[in-house]
Design a protein around this motif. Structure first.
Motif, PDB file in Angstrom:
ATOM      1  N   GLU A 182      -7.295   7.131 -13.858  1.00  0.00           N
ATOM      2  CA  GLU A 182      -5.858   6.938 -14.026  1.00  0.00           C
ATOM      3  C   GLU A 182      -5.588   5.648 -14.800  1.00  0.00           C
ATOM      4  OE1 GLU A 182      -2.385   8.683 -13.859  1.00  0.00           O
ATOM      5  OE2 GLU A 182      -3.902   9.461 -12.462  1.00  0.00           O
ATOM      6  N   VAL A 183      -6.411   4.633 -14.537  1.00  0.00           N
ATOM      7  CA  VAL A 183      -6.256   3.357 -15.242  1.00  0.00           C
ATOM      8  C   VAL A 183      -6.508   3.541 -16.734  1.00  0.00           C
ATOM      9  CG1 VAL A 183      -7.151   1.012 -15.473  1.00  0.00           C
ATOM     10  CG2 VAL A 183      -6.854   1.997 -13.211  1.00  0.00           C
ATOM     11  N   ARG A 184      -7.520   4.338 -17.078  1.00  0.00           N
ATOM     12  CA  ARG A 184      -7.800   4.605 -18.490  1.00  0.00           C
ATOM     13  C   ARG A 184      -6.587   5.245 -19.162  1.00  0.00           C
ATOM     14  NH1 ARG A 184     -12.781   6.958 -16.505  1.00  0.00           N
ATOM     15  NH2 ARG A 184     -14.509   5.484 -16.659  1.00  0.00           N
ATOM     16  N   SER A 185      -5.944   6.166 -18.443  1.00  0.00           N
ATOM     17  CA  SER A 185      -4.756   6.841 -18.989  1.00  0.00           C
ATOM     18  C   SER A 185      -3.633   5.844 -19.238  1.00  0.00           C
ATOM     19  CB  SER A 185      -4.271   7.936 -18.026  1.00  0.00           C
ATOM     20  OG  SER A 185      -5.274   8.902 -17.829  1.00  0.00           O
ATOM     21  N   ILE A 186      -3.483   4.889 -18.319  1.00  0.00           N
ATOM     22  CA  ILE A 186      -2.434   3.881 -18.467  1.00  0.00           C
ATOM     23  C   ILE A 186      -2.720   3.003 -19.678  1.00  0.00           C
ATOM     24  CG2 ILE A 186      -1.382   1.834 -17.416  1.00  0.00           C
ATOM     25  CD1 ILE A 186      -1.753   3.213 -14.703  1.00  0.00           C
ATOM     26  N   LEU A 218     -11.290  -4.535 -15.315  1.00  0.00           N
ATOM     27  CA  LEU A 218     -12.692  -4.978 -15.196  1.00  0.00           C
ATOM     28  C   LEU A 218     -13.113  -4.985 -13.734  1.00  0.00           C
ATOM     29  CD1 LEU A 218     -15.102  -6.218 -16.857  1.00  0.00           C
ATOM     30  CD2 LEU A 218     -14.239  -8.434 -16.104  1.00  0.00           C
ATOM     31  N   ASP A 219     -12.237  -5.457 -12.873  1.00  0.00           N
ATOM     32  CA  ASP A 219     -12.523  -5.493 -11.441  1.00  0.00           C
ATOM     33  C   ASP A 219     -12.744  -4.080 -10.911  1.00  0.00           C
ATOM     34  OD1 ASP A 219     -12.810  -7.015  -9.026  1.00  0.00           O
ATOM     35  OD2 ASP A 219     -10.901  -6.243  -8.374  1.00  0.00           O
ATOM     36  N   GLY A 220     -11.920  -3.132 -11.382  1.00  0.00           N
ATOM     37  CA  GLY A 220     -12.072  -1.734 -10.959  1.00  0.00           C
ATOM     38  C   GLY A 220     -13.409  -1.152 -11.365  1.00  0.00           C
ATOM     39  N   TYR A 221     -13.822  -1.394 -12.618  1.00  0.00           N
ATOM     40  CA  TYR A 221     -15.121  -0.900 -13.085  1.00  0.00           C
ATOM     41  C   TYR A 221     -16.266  -1.500 -12.256  1.00  0.00           C
ATOM     42  CZ  TYR A 221     -13.263   1.278 -17.365  1.00  0.00           C
ATOM     43  OH  TYR A 221     -12.606   2.084 -18.251  1.00  0.00           O
ATOM     44  N   CYS A 222     -16.172  -2.817 -12.012  1.00  0.00           N
ATOM     45  CA  CYS A 222     -17.255  -3.492 -11.284  1.00  0.00           C
ATOM     46  C   CYS A 222     -17.325  -3.026  -9.833  1.00  0.00           C
ATOM     47  CB  CYS A 222     -17.061  -5.004 -11.350  1.00  0.00           C
ATOM     48  SG  CYS A 222     -17.339  -5.690 -13.008  1.00  0.00           S
ATOM     49  N   ASP A 250      -3.464  -2.479 -11.323  1.00  0.00           N
ATOM     50  CA  ASP A 250      -3.981  -3.105 -10.107  1.00  0.00           C
ATOM     51  C   ASP A 250      -3.969  -2.116  -8.944  1.00  0.00           C
ATOM     52  OD1 ASP A 250      -4.883  -5.527  -8.666  1.00  0.00           O
ATOM     53  OD2 ASP A 250      -3.016  -5.287  -7.589  1.00  0.00           O
ATOM     54  N   MET A 251      -2.889  -1.328  -8.838  1.00  0.00           N
ATOM     55  CA  MET A 251      -2.764  -0.344  -7.759  1.00  0.00           C
ATOM     56  C   MET A 251      -3.863   0.716  -7.857  1.00  0.00           C
ATOM     57  SD  MET A 251       0.375   2.342  -7.015  1.00  0.00           S
ATOM     58  CE  MET A 251       0.032   3.350  -8.462  1.00  0.00           C
ATOM     59  N   TYR A 252      -4.034   1.278  -9.056  1.00  0.00           N
ATOM     60  CA  TYR A 252      -5.027   2.345  -9.221  1.00  0.00           C
ATOM     61  C   TYR A 252      -6.458   1.824  -9.054  1.00  0.00           C
ATOM     62  CZ  TYR A 252      -1.493   5.709 -10.707  1.00  0.00           C
ATOM     63  OH  TYR A 252      -0.422   6.558 -10.739  1.00  0.00           O
ATOM     64  N   CYS A 253      -6.686   0.563  -9.469  1.00  0.00           N
ATOM     65  CA  CYS A 253      -8.021  -0.029  -9.279  1.00  0.00           C
ATOM     66  C   CYS A 253      -8.331  -0.158  -7.793  1.00  0.00           C
ATOM     67  CB  CYS A 253      -8.095  -1.388  -9.957  1.00  0.00           C
ATOM     68  SG  CYS A 253      -8.277  -1.307 -11.753  1.00  0.00           S
ATOM     69  N   LYS A 254      -7.352  -0.581  -7.006  1.00  0.00           N
ATOM     70  CA  LYS A 254      -7.562  -0.714  -5.562  1.00  0.00           C
ATOM     71  C   LYS A 254      -7.776   0.641  -4.911  1.00  0.00           C
ATOM     72  CE  LYS A 254      -5.165  -5.099  -4.996  1.00  0.00           C
ATOM     73  NZ  LYS A 254      -3.905  -5.776  -4.625  1.00  0.00           N
ATOM     74  N   GLU A 255      -7.195   1.683  -5.497  1.00  0.00           N
ATOM     75  CA  GLU A 255      -7.422   3.046  -4.999  1.00  0.00           C
ATOM     76  C   GLU A 255      -8.767   3.588  -5.455  1.00  0.00           C
ATOM     77  OE1 GLU A 255      -3.831   5.132  -6.432  1.00  0.00           O
ATOM     78  OE2 GLU A 255      -3.538   5.700  -4.345  1.00  0.00           O
ATOM     79  N   GLY A 285       0.798  -1.231   0.000  1.00  0.00           N
ATOM     80  CA  GLY A 285       0.000   0.000   0.000  1.00  0.00           C
ATOM     81  C   GLY A 285       0.822   1.267   0.000  1.00  0.00           C
ATOM     82  N   TRP A 286       2.089   1.169  -0.380  1.00  0.00           N
ATOM     83  CA  TRP A 286       2.954   2.358  -0.429  1.00  0.00           C
ATOM     84  C   TRP A 286       2.799   3.012  -1.801  1.00  0.00           C
ATOM     85  CZ3 TRP A 286       8.284   0.819   2.224  1.00  0.00           C
ATOM     86  CH2 TRP A 286       8.027   0.331   3.502  1.00  0.00           C
ATOM     87  N   TRP A 287       1.615   3.562  -2.046  1.00  0.00           N
ATOM     88  CA  TRP A 287       1.276   4.083  -3.375  1.00  0.00           C
ATOM     89  C   TRP A 287       2.196   5.231  -3.806  1.00  0.00           C
ATOM     90  CZ3 TRP A 287      -1.402   0.116  -4.263  1.00  0.00           C
ATOM     91  CH2 TRP A 287      -2.444  -0.317  -3.452  1.00  0.00           C
ATOM     92  N   ASP A 288       2.415   6.186  -2.922  1.00  0.00           N
ATOM     93  CA  ASP A 288       3.212   7.366  -3.288  1.00  0.00           C
ATOM     94  C   ASP A 288       4.632   6.967  -3.665  1.00  0.00           C
ATOM     95  OD1 ASP A 288       1.063   9.022  -2.863  1.00  0.00           O
ATOM     96  OD2 ASP A 288       1.603   9.481  -0.780  1.00  0.00           O
ATOM     97  N   GLU A 289       5.221   6.052  -2.887  1.00  0.00           N
ATOM     98  CA  GLU A 289       6.584   5.599  -3.179  1.00  0.00           C
ATOM     99  C   GLU A 289       6.632   4.873  -4.528  1.00  0.00           C
ATOM    100  OE1 GLU A 289       4.974   5.247  -0.406  1.00  0.00           O
ATOM    101  OE2 GLU A 289       6.219   5.920   1.279  1.00  0.00           O
ATOM    102  N   ALA A 290       5.571   4.112  -4.831  1.00  0.00           N
ATOM    103  CA  ALA A 290       5.505   3.403  -6.113  1.00  0.00           C
ATOM    104  C   ALA A 290       5.431   4.394  -7.269  1.00  0.00           C
ATOM    105  CB  ALA A 290       4.295   2.470  -6.136  1.00  0.00           C
TER     106      ALA A 290
END
Length: 416
Positions: free
Chosen positions: A119-123, A143-147, A109-114, A80-85
């Motif tokens: 941001e995922v679309r941009s990626i 798909l998991d993020g959208y759902c 996966d990180m952005y979906c969990k957030e 969960g160290w998003w900023d460092e990632a």
């Protein structure tokens, strides 16, 4: 040797080998050896050590590659160290190191969990611009993020894009989509999807997760008959129900006052070798309690103890409710102490149930005592609890003595 030590989880041995190698000219560690060690440390969630090794390799002029960066980014995201990632990704791009599909997959996966689907679309767009084709795991993460966000139109569109890109959805993706429909109250669409999977003769067929998700949703939508039909269908197709399937159906039956049928299903469950868990027993006990079959509910509690199953907060709260309905207030009060002794702190619901009964029997002093205990645990009285006392102040049937007691209590608390 490095790979073997890391594969066996011997990070200490691998680090000793690294130091030994450094002292034996002309052999010097390279980016592959450092990346192997960093990957092993990340998998064991030893991020500080991994980052230290990363810093060390750079100080020695050994340039990290896409594998090194991707490994560290994945390790940071797993904790969960998003900023460092994100900082590490920026460093990677500044060094003109192109992310690969594993890097993109980790970020998605990180952005979906957030919950950051934009941001995922941009990626995904960036992947397309750089000529990196998403794989099935990458699509699955989006798909998991959208759902999760209930954006089912976007999820459907993504499935269509996958088919155009010759990516074949797997059972996990179908189950994710079905779960999304269920969570967004589109159970009919979920039913149609399961039926299509069964009728179209595709290589993908519903599994226990698919059926359980659908049965649970149908029960919650109070479509019990449809849930029972799906339950029979899954068994006919050779898909064995698990403890979650049975628990969901038991809950549906009990909420529809079909107690005897629920008890029969529980027997079927055990005869099929599926052991009920604490959630199953909570469902059964609560259903018996709501049906007024308190003696049977108490018997199931005794059975729990004999089986050695650990009660959770839900179990204790149901137990308090059963005892209160039986008028056994002393035993209900004792359960609060038992909860604390067993490391399960009472919540607002635990106290509310007891306070409500003490007020019902006109024992205002005892009710206020439990209100104090509740506040002593750092719990704030919710609207339901507060309204119990406020209603008494305006109730003509409440004695003047009790009203004075209530007024004094709240005035004293207000002044402090």
């Amino acid at each position: 040797m490095f790979k073997g030590l890391c594969r066996n989880g011997d990070n200490a041995g691998a680090l000793r080998l690294l130091r030994n190698m450094e002292s034996k000219a002309p052999f010097k560690p390279n980016v592959i050896i450092y990346s192997t060690l960093i990957d092993s440390l990340c998998k064991d969630q030893l991020l500080p050590q991994a980052l230290g090794l990363f810093k060390e390799m750079k100080s020695k002029g050994i340039l990290p590659n896409v594998v090194t960066y991707t490994t560290l980014i994945r390790g940071l995201c797993s904790l969960g160290w998003w900023d460092e990632a994100k900082d590490l990704l920026s460093e990677m791009l500044k060094k003109s190191i192109a992310p690969n599909v594993q890097t993109y997959r980790t970020l998605i996966d990180m952005y979906c969990k957030e919950g950051n689907v934009n941001e995922v679309r941009s990626i995904f767009q960036l992947m397309s611009e750089r000529g990196v084709l998403p794989d099935v795991i990458t699509y699955s993460a989006l798909l998991d993020g959208y759902c999760l966000r209930g954006e089912m139109a976007e999820a459907e569109n993504l499935m269509n894009i996958m088919v155009k890109d010759s990516i074949v959805p797997d059972i996990v993706m179908f189950s994710t989509l079905i779960n999304g429909y269920c969570k967004s109250k589109q159970v009919d669409k979920a039913v149609v999807m399961v039926e299509d999977m069964c009728l179209n003769g595709t290589h993908i067929t519903p599994n226990v997760v698919t059926y359980t998700t659908l049965i649970d949703a149908l029960c919650k939508e109070n479509k019990l008959q449809s849930a029972l039909e799906k339950f029979e269908e899954m068994k006919d197709r050779g898909v064995a129900p698990n403890v979650f399937t049975y628990s969901s159906l038991l809950d549906g039956l009990l909420k529809n006052a079909q107690v005897d049928r629920a008890i029969s299903l529980r027997r079927e469950m055990e005869s099929n070798g599926v052991a009920p868990d604490i959630r199953t027993y909570n469902v059964i006990i609560n259903g018996l309690c709501e049906a007024g079959r308190l003696a049977e509910a108490s018997k199931v509690f005794s059975y729990l103890v004999a089986k050695g199953l650990q009660s959770n907060l839900t179990t204790y709260n149901i137990r308090i409710k059963v005892l209160c309905r039986q008028g056994m207030l002393g035993d209900a009060s004792a359960v609060l102490k038992e909860m604390s002794d067993n490391g399960c702190s009472p919540d607002e619901c635990s106290y509310y149930t007891i306070i409500k009964v003490f007020l019902y029997v006109n024992d205002v002093a005892k009710a206020l005592d439990y209100l104090d205990r509740m506040r002593g645990q750092g719990l704030a009285a919710d609207d339901n609890t507060a309204s119990l006392f406020l209603d008494l102040l305006t109730n003509p049937n409440v004695s003047d003595t009790n009203k004075v007691l209530l007024e004094k209590y709240f005035l004293d608390r207000h002044s402090t």
